[in-house]
Motif scaffolding. Structure first.
Motif, short mmCIF file in Angstrom:
data_model
loop_
_atom_site.label_atom_id
_atom_site.label_comp_id
_atom_site.label_asym_id
_atom_site.label_seq_id
_atom_site.Cartn_x
_atom_site.Cartn_y
_atom_site.Cartn_z
N GLY A 176 -15.65 -10.76 -0.93
CA GLY A 176 -14.60 -11.24 -1.82
C GLY A 176 -13.38 -10.34 -1.78
O GLY A 176 -13.24 -9.50 -0.88
N GLU A 177 -12.49 -10.53 -2.76
CA GLU A 177 -11.26 -9.75 -2.83
C GLU A 177 -11.15 -9.07 -4.18
O GLU A 177 -11.51 -9.65 -5.22
CB GLU A 177 -10.04 -10.63 -2.58
N LEU A 178 -10.65 -7.86 -4.16
CA LEU A 178 -10.39 -7.07 -5.36
C LEU A 178 -8.88 -7.05 -5.59
O LEU A 178 -8.12 -6.58 -4.73
CB LEU A 178 -10.93 -5.66 -5.18
N ALA A 179 -8.44 -7.57 -6.72
CA ALA A 179 -7.00 -7.63 -7.04
C ALA A 179 -6.67 -6.64 -8.15
O ALA A 179 -7.43 -6.49 -9.11
CB ALA A 179 -6.62 -9.05 -7.47
N PHE A 180 -5.54 -5.97 -8.00
CA PHE A 180 -5.06 -5.03 -9.02
C PHE A 180 -3.56 -4.86 -8.84
O PHE A 180 -3.00 -5.21 -7.79
CB PHE A 180 -5.78 -3.68 -8.90
#
Length: 272
Positions: A176-180
């Motif tokens: 998945g992707e980690l968004a910040f």
């Protein structure tokens, strides 16, 4: 994927003291007798069809279900704490390095498998890298680098081919992707999910190859049920290959180079 050596969980509520304790334990783990500095070789058995690895005792032959090790008593190998004189079939070692089945004095000979290929790793506490090590340079804790994030899982896991530190291309699993956000700009990193639910990202940034190693690791804790997760860039890690050339760490996948400088976390290895 390569291990990260010495990751622990703190319970101290003071963030500065918590980070300081984490960093001190991390340095101690790196410098331990069988820490990453002790790796002196990763020997792929396909490169040694006769089974003889230079500087490694015994004859090592791969087969589909394991590695066959043959040794004489005078070669000084122990298996499960007992001298080996004959033959034994070995599976891949899964536990701590100092718990590997094969040893010779202080050395640990670790059997590993990657993408169907077998290898033997030689961990020697007397390695030059361990003797020359001073510390891990890290930027002091700064609360501004603790960021709220959100994990967005893919519908199904993906595998991308990426170059590894040894120059070979291998598969890297991504979940998945980690968004910040940093300074009101959103950024994303492709991440894997570890067996314990924690996340793992291989990334580069504006400091890479300049004031920090050419790429680094980020290992956030498991996300909450709604996907929220704390992204603490103070705990960015050097990969194992920063300590020994014989690790095969994956390089960042496409899209995992951040456009800003992550002036936080572990930066470089300091040697004499």
């Amino acid at each position: 994927m390569e291990g990260c050596f010495g990751m622990t969980t703190d319970t101290d509520l003071d963030p500065v003291r918590n980070w300081t304790n984490w960093h001190e334990r991390r340095v101690a783990a790196v410098a331990a007798p069988h820490g990453p500095l002790s790796l002196t070789g990763t020997h792929w058995l396909s490169d040694y069809p006769e089974g003889r690895i230079p500087a490694v005792p015994g004859v090592w032959r791969e087969r589909v279900d394991g590695v066959v090790l043959t040794a004489t008593a005078d070669e000084g190998l122990d298996v499960d704490g007992r001298p080996l004189a004959g033959e034994v079939v070995l599976a891949a070692d899964r536990g701590p390095i100092d718990g590997s089945r094969v040893s010779r004095g202080g050395r640990r000979l670790v059997v590993m498998r990657r993408e169907g290929l077998w290898a033997v790793r030689d961990f020697d506490p007397e390695s030059p890298a361990r003797r020359e090590f001073v510390t891990v340079e890290a930027t002091p804790y700064d609360e501004r680098w603790v960021l709220p994030g959100r994990f967005h899982p893919y519908g199904e896991s993906r595998t991308v081919r990426v170059e590894n530190a040894d120059g070979r291309e291998r598969g890297l699993g991504l979940a998945g992707e980690l968004a910040f956000s940093v300074d009101d700009s959103e950024h994303t990193l492709q991440v894997a999910v570890e067996p314990d639910g924690s996340l793992w990202a291989v990334f580069a940034d504006g400091t890479s190859g300049l004031t920090s190693y050419r790429f680094r690791f980020l290992r956030p804790s498991p996300p909450a049920a709604d996907g929220t997760v704390s992204v603490d860039l103070n705990r960015v890690l050097l990969p194992p290959c920063a300590f020994a050339d014989h690790f095969i760490c994956p390089l960042p996948p496409p899209g995992n180079t951040l456009s800003f400088e992550v002036a936080a976390g572990e930066r470089t290895v300091v040697v004499r």
